[in-house]
Scaffold this active site. Sequence first.
Site, PDB file in Angstrom:
ATOM      1  N   PHE A 175      -1.323  16.487   3.465  1.00 59.09           N
ATOM      2  CA  PHE A 175      -1.689  15.760   2.249  1.00 59.09           C
ATOM      3  C   PHE A 175      -0.513  15.705   1.281  1.00 59.09           C
ATOM      4  O   PHE A 175       0.041  16.724   0.894  1.00 59.09           O
ATOM      5  CB  PHE A 175      -2.919  16.380   1.573  1.00 59.09           C
ATOM      6  CG  PHE A 175      -3.574  15.405   0.641  1.00 59.09           C
ATOM      7  CD1 PHE A 175      -4.407  14.411   1.140  1.00 59.09           C
ATOM      8  CD2 PHE A 175      -3.322  15.448  -0.725  1.00 59.09           C
ATOM      9  CE1 PHE A 175      -4.984  13.472   0.281  1.00 59.09           C
ATOM     10  CE2 PHE A 175      -3.897  14.517  -1.585  1.00 59.09           C
ATOM     11  CZ  PHE A 175      -4.733  13.523  -1.082  1.00 59.09           C
ATOM     12  N   GLU A 191       0.842  -1.195   0.000  1.00 59.09           N
ATOM     13  CA  GLU A 191       0.000   0.000   0.000  1.00 59.09           C
ATOM     14  C   GLU A 191       0.879   1.248   0.000  1.00 59.09           C
ATOM     15  O   GLU A 191       2.004   1.227   0.500  1.00 59.09           O
ATOM     16  CB  GLU A 191      -0.942  -0.066   1.214  1.00 59.09           C
ATOM     17  CG  GLU A 191      -1.834   1.120   1.457  1.00 59.09           C
ATOM     18  CD  GLU A 191      -2.836   1.445   0.366  1.00 59.09           C
ATOM     19  OE1 GLU A 191      -2.420   1.538  -0.807  1.00 59.09           O
ATOM     20  OE2 GLU A 191      -4.017   1.655   0.685  1.00 59.09           O
ATOM     21  N   ASP A 192       0.361   2.314  -0.584  1.00 62.70           N
ATOM     22  CA  ASP A 192       1.139   3.548  -0.646  1.00 62.70           C
ATOM     23  C   ASP A 192       1.247   4.220   0.719  1.00 62.70           C
ATOM     24  O   ASP A 192       2.315   4.595   1.168  1.00 62.70           O
ATOM     25  CB  ASP A 192       0.558   4.519  -1.698  1.00 62.70           C
ATOM     26  CG  ASP A 192      -0.944   4.760  -1.548  1.00 62.70           C
ATOM     27  OD1 ASP A 192      -1.566   4.227  -0.596  1.00 62.70           O
ATOM     28  OD2 ASP A 192      -1.505   5.483  -2.387  1.00 62.70           O
ATOM     29  N   ARG A 227       0.436  11.661  -9.751  1.00 58.49           N
ATOM     30  CA  ARG A 227       0.962  10.324  -9.447  1.00 58.49           C
ATOM     31  C   ARG A 227       2.336  10.108 -10.086  1.00 58.49           C
ATOM     32  O   ARG A 227       3.119   9.300  -9.626  1.00 58.49           O
ATOM     33  CB  ARG A 227       0.025   9.239 -10.003  1.00 58.49           C
ATOM     34  CG  ARG A 227      -1.329   9.154  -9.339  1.00 58.49           C
ATOM     35  CD  ARG A 227      -2.010   7.842  -9.745  1.00 58.49           C
ATOM     36  NE  ARG A 227      -3.447   7.842  -9.497  1.00 58.49           N
ATOM     37  CZ  ARG A 227      -4.016   7.512  -8.341  1.00 58.49           C
ATOM     38  NH1 ARG A 227      -3.262   7.182  -7.319  1.00 58.49           N
ATOM     39  NH2 ARG A 227      -5.327   7.526  -8.198  1.00 58.49           N
ATOM     40  N   ASP A 287      -3.080   5.769   6.643  1.00 62.13           N
ATOM     41  CA  ASP A 287      -3.564   7.044   7.159  1.00 62.13           C
ATOM     42  C   ASP A 287      -4.503   6.770   8.343  1.00 62.13           C
ATOM     43  O   ASP A 287      -4.039   6.529   9.450  1.00 62.13           O
ATOM     44  CB  ASP A 287      -4.246   7.776   5.997  1.00 62.13           C
ATOM     45  CG  ASP A 287      -4.622   9.208   6.284  1.00 62.13           C
ATOM     46  OD1 ASP A 287      -3.884   9.884   7.008  1.00 62.13           O
ATOM     47  OD2 ASP A 287      -5.657   9.670   5.773  1.00 62.13           O
ATOM     48  N   ASP A 335      -2.014  10.503  -5.359  1.00 60.61           N
ATOM     49  CA  ASP A 335      -2.680  11.500  -6.187  1.00 60.61           C
ATOM     50  C   ASP A 335      -3.515  12.479  -5.388  1.00 60.61           C
ATOM     51  O   ASP A 335      -3.808  12.275  -4.211  1.00 60.61           O
ATOM     52  CB  ASP A 335      -3.615  10.803  -7.173  1.00 60.61           C
ATOM     53  CG  ASP A 335      -4.870  10.265  -6.469  1.00 60.61           C
ATOM     54  OD1 ASP A 335      -4.714   9.571  -5.440  1.00 60.61           O
ATOM     55  OD2 ASP A 335      -5.986  10.565  -6.915  1.00 60.61           O
TER      56      ASP A 335
HETATM   57  P1  IMP Z   1      -6.800   5.155   5.159  1.00 61.07           P
HETATM   58  O1  IMP Z   1      -7.934   4.194   4.960  1.00 61.07           O
HETATM   59  O2  IMP Z   1      -7.275   6.447   5.752  1.00 61.07           O
HETATM   60  O3  IMP Z   1      -5.630   4.596   5.898  1.00 61.07           O
HETATM   61  O4  IMP Z   1      -6.404   5.639   3.733  1.00 61.07           O
HETATM   62  C1  IMP Z   1      -5.462   5.097   2.948  1.00 61.07           C
HETATM   63  C2  IMP Z   1      -5.671   5.622   1.550  1.00 61.07           C
HETATM   64  O5  IMP Z   1      -6.001   6.997   1.544  1.00 61.07           O
HETATM   65  C3  IMP Z   1      -4.405   5.521   0.757  1.00 61.07           C
HETATM   66  O6  IMP Z   1      -4.380   4.330   0.046  1.00 61.07           O
HETATM   67  C4  IMP Z   1      -4.467   6.730  -0.151  1.00 61.07           C
HETATM   68  O7  IMP Z   1      -5.097   6.385  -1.352  1.00 61.07           O
HETATM   69  C5  IMP Z   1      -5.308   7.717   0.560  1.00 61.07           C
HETATM   70  N1  IMP Z   1      -4.505   8.767   1.208  1.00 61.07           N
HETATM   71  C6  IMP Z   1      -4.305   8.951   2.523  1.00 61.07           C
HETATM   72  N2  IMP Z   1      -3.489   9.980   2.752  1.00 61.07           N
HETATM   73  C7  IMP Z   1      -3.145  10.461   1.540  1.00 61.07           C
HETATM   74  C8  IMP Z   1      -2.288  11.534   1.107  1.00 61.07           C
HETATM   75  O8  IMP Z   1      -1.667  12.272   1.884  1.00 61.07           O
HETATM   76  N3  IMP Z   1      -2.183  11.703  -0.227  1.00 61.07           N
HETATM   77  C9  IMP Z   1      -2.845  10.927  -1.135  1.00 61.07           C
HETATM   78  N4  IMP Z   1      -3.644   9.922  -0.774  1.00 61.07           N
HETATM   79  C10 IMP Z   1      -3.800   9.683   0.550  1.00 61.07           C
HETATM   80 MG    MG Z   2      -4.613   4.158  -2.119  1.00 59.37          MG
END
Ligand code: IMP
Ligand code: MG
Length: 168
Positions: free
Chosen positions: A143, A90-91, A156, A94, A150
């Site tokens: 962010f 995963e990227d 990206r 969060d 993205d």
């Molecule tokens: P989570 O479910 O909140 O942990 O979200 C994870 C997903 O949110 C990641 O796979 C990203 O696609 C997106 N995301 C969270 N933070 C960022 C950010 O700073 N930039 C871009 N995408 C983000």
């Molecule tokens: Mg993602």
Amino acid sequence: MITEEQIQKRVSELAEEISKDYEGREVVLVGVLKGAFVFMADLMRKLKIPSRVDFLAVSSYGKFTESSGQVKILKDLDYPIENEDVLIVEDILDTGLTLSYIYSLLKKRNPRSLKTVVLLDKPEKRVVEFKADYVGFIVPPVFLVGYGLDAGERFRYLPYITELRENG
Ligand code: IMP
Ligand code: MG
């Protein structure tokens, strides 16, 4: 915020660590589309063990930069993962909602092992408890875009990671 050189160095280190942990095995890399594809492409080429790849697409953010808290499977895996050594790629971690959802979904399919690697981790934004097995960089709760990440499908392609501010 994170240069191309820093990213490549850290991805090499992660690949080294993962290669050691999975020595003698073949890993199934499960990329979470779309954000993870750049990281996954670099990581798999640096691994010293063989791998297969599969992808999942989930949606939780839409066009916005805030989490809606909703996770939806848009594309499931192409292949079963029973008895496989699965590494979710995963990227960014969060709130933790996406990865904890994906983790429990794949766990039910009885992989031989299931671990996660994330390039970035924003621990301050966590809503549900989740710890990745391998983390590239701990980042502040801002962010970020680039290297697969993205903002409304833009940026990206950047080879580095930078903060997106309201007025550039
Ligand atoms: P989570 O479910 O909140 O942990 O979200 C994870 C997903 O949110 C990641 O796979 C990203 O696609 C997106 N995301 C969270 N933070 C960022 C950010 O700073 N930039 C871009 N995408 C983000
Ligand atoms: Mg993602």
